[in-house]
Write a protein that holds these residues in place. Structure first.
Motif, PDB file in Angstrom:
ATOM      1  N   LEU A 169     -18.072  48.296   2.058  1.00 35.97           N
ATOM      2  CA  LEU A 169     -16.971  48.931   1.332  1.00 35.97           C
ATOM      3  C   LEU A 169     -16.308  50.073   2.075  1.00 35.97           C
ATOM      4  O   LEU A 169     -15.225  50.515   1.688  1.00 35.97           O
ATOM      5  CB  LEU A 169     -17.466  49.423  -0.036  1.00 35.97           C
ATOM      6  CG  LEU A 169     -18.085  48.350  -0.938  1.00 35.97           C
ATOM      7  CD1 LEU A 169     -18.475  48.949  -2.282  1.00 35.97           C
ATOM      8  CD2 LEU A 169     -17.125  47.179  -1.139  1.00 35.97           C
ATOM      9  N   THR A 170     -16.929  50.584   3.137  1.00 37.70           N
ATOM     10  CA  THR A 170     -16.312  51.704   3.855  1.00 37.70           C
ATOM     11  C   THR A 170     -16.028  51.398   5.322  1.00 37.70           C
ATOM     12  O   THR A 170     -15.530  52.263   6.037  1.00 37.70           O
ATOM     13  CB  THR A 170     -17.193  52.981   3.785  1.00 37.70           C
ATOM     14  OG1 THR A 170     -18.435  52.731   4.454  1.00 37.70           O
ATOM     15  CG2 THR A 170     -17.457  53.382   2.351  1.00 37.70           C
ATOM     16  N   ALA A 173     -12.704  52.394   6.709  1.00 38.75           N
ATOM     17  CA  ALA A 173     -12.259  53.754   6.382  1.00 38.75           C
ATOM     18  C   ALA A 173     -12.737  54.761   7.429  1.00 38.75           C
ATOM     19  O   ALA A 173     -13.720  55.471   7.226  1.00 38.75           O
ATOM     20  CB  ALA A 173     -12.756  54.146   4.989  1.00 38.75           C
ATOM     21  N   VAL A 213     -15.697  56.134  -4.261  1.00 41.87           N
ATOM     22  CA  VAL A 213     -15.114  55.201  -3.284  1.00 41.87           C
ATOM     23  C   VAL A 213     -15.654  53.794  -3.509  1.00 41.87           C
ATOM     24  O   VAL A 213     -14.890  52.812  -3.557  1.00 41.87           O
ATOM     25  CB  VAL A 213     -15.414  55.664  -1.846  1.00 41.87           C
ATOM     26  CG1 VAL A 213     -15.020  54.579  -0.836  1.00 41.87           C
ATOM     27  CG2 VAL A 213     -14.670  56.955  -1.538  1.00 41.87           C
ATOM     28  N   THR A 217     -13.318  50.715  -4.831  1.00 41.97           N
ATOM     29  CA  THR A 217     -13.132  49.587  -3.916  1.00 41.97           C
ATOM     30  C   THR A 217     -13.621  48.296  -4.551  1.00 41.97           C
ATOM     31  O   THR A 217     -12.960  47.249  -4.452  1.00 41.97           O
ATOM     32  CB  THR A 217     -13.877  49.836  -2.596  1.00 41.97           C
ATOM     33  OG1 THR A 217     -13.449  51.079  -2.024  1.00 41.97           O
ATOM     34  CG2 THR A 217     -13.617  48.715  -1.608  1.00 41.97           C
ATOM     35  N   ARG A 221     -11.476  44.904  -5.369  1.00 43.56           N
ATOM     36  CA  ARG A 221     -11.881  43.604  -4.829  1.00 43.56           C
ATOM     37  C   ARG A 221     -12.073  42.575  -5.927  1.00 43.56           C
ATOM     38  O   ARG A 221     -11.664  41.417  -5.805  1.00 43.56           O
ATOM     39  CB  ARG A 221     -13.185  43.760  -4.027  1.00 43.56           C
ATOM     40  CG  ARG A 221     -13.015  44.452  -2.670  1.00 43.56           C
ATOM     41  CD  ARG A 221     -14.341  44.942  -2.150  1.00 43.56           C
ATOM     42  NE  ARG A 221     -15.285  43.859  -1.968  1.00 43.56           N
ATOM     43  CZ  ARG A 221     -15.567  43.292  -0.787  1.00 43.56           C
ATOM     44  NH1 ARG A 221     -14.947  43.711   0.308  1.00 43.56           N
ATOM     45  NH2 ARG A 221     -16.454  42.346  -0.691  1.00 43.56           N
TER      46      ARG A 221
END
Length: 233
Positions: A169-170, A173, A213, A217, A221
């Motif tokens: 998920l990151t 980023a 976050v 996210t 999704r």
């Protein structure tokens, strides 16, 4: 005396657990993806028995879901799952920090110094996978140096999920990783100066942001693919 020889299938099952666990954490298997025991066994060069045993162990770690007559799927959390995991994690890590600084501060600081230096290199190299692994290792340090096996066992219930979510998920980023790394440097400074309360306050904010976050996210999704859990009707 009864033989204590380790049976090969059990050893193989543990090796499969380690390989698949790391593959999930590194994002080689996507959240919600179905894992074919037959193809996995063929890929690893083992029979299906150790693979089946490994899937059972990974389910206990929350990394896969075995659904009768449907198959085995990588865990596929909803936002509330992430919120619950992050709050459980925060509680454990805060308790571990106080214990670790109380009786193993020198060892903790030494390990944190090594990990932070490696994180700096991984960030500079743009190595997302290496950075994620080091991020997990840094937080694991608090738990490992707590001296409390019950905290370690409890943390094991969620550490794999947290690591996999961090990667999945990151990974795009970069700015978030820079913010995160700055906080990890401060963790080291506060541990060095023996400031458990300040460290826990920063850790709380760090995990709260991670929770936000991850949840946002995941929500995006799931909305994009129409919602629902993997393998659901």
């Amino acid at each position: 005396m009864k033989s204590l020889k380790i049976k090969q299938p059990k050893l193989l099952a543990q090796l499969v657990v380690e390989r698949v666990r790391q593959a999930i954490i590194d994002g080689d298997f996507a959240l919600g993806e179905q894992i074919s025991e037959e193809r996995l066994a063929e890929s690893l060069g083992v029979s299906r028995t150790p693979v089946r045993d490994a899937m059972i162990r990974l389910q206990l770690q929350g990394l896969v879901s075995i659904q009768p007559k449907r198959g085995t799927f990588v865990f596929d959390p909803v936002p509330q799952d992430v919120i619950d995991v992050c709050r459980f994690r925060k509680m454990l890590e805060m308790g571990a920090i106080h214990l670790a600084l109380g009786h193993a501060r020198s060892a903790l600081v030494k390990d944190l110094q090594i990990i932070v230096a490696r994180m700096r290199d991984a960030l500079a190299d743009g190595d997302v996978v290496a950075y994620g692994r080091l991020d997990s290792s840094l937080h694991q340090c608090f738990v490992n140096h707590s001296g409390n096996p019950y905290i370690r066992d409890a943390y094991d219930l969620v550490s794999g999920q947290i690591a996999a979510l961090r990667t999945t998920l990151t990974s795009p980023a970069h700015d978030l990783r820079r913010i995160s790394f700055g906080e990890h440097e401060r963790f080291l400074a506060m541990a060095t100066d023996n400031q458990p309360d300040a460290l826990c306050e920063l850790l709380g904010a760090h995990i709260d942001r991670t929770e936000d976050v991850f949840a946002a996210t995941l929500k995006g999704r799931r909305e994009a693919r129409g919602g629902g859990r993997a393998g659901s009707a």
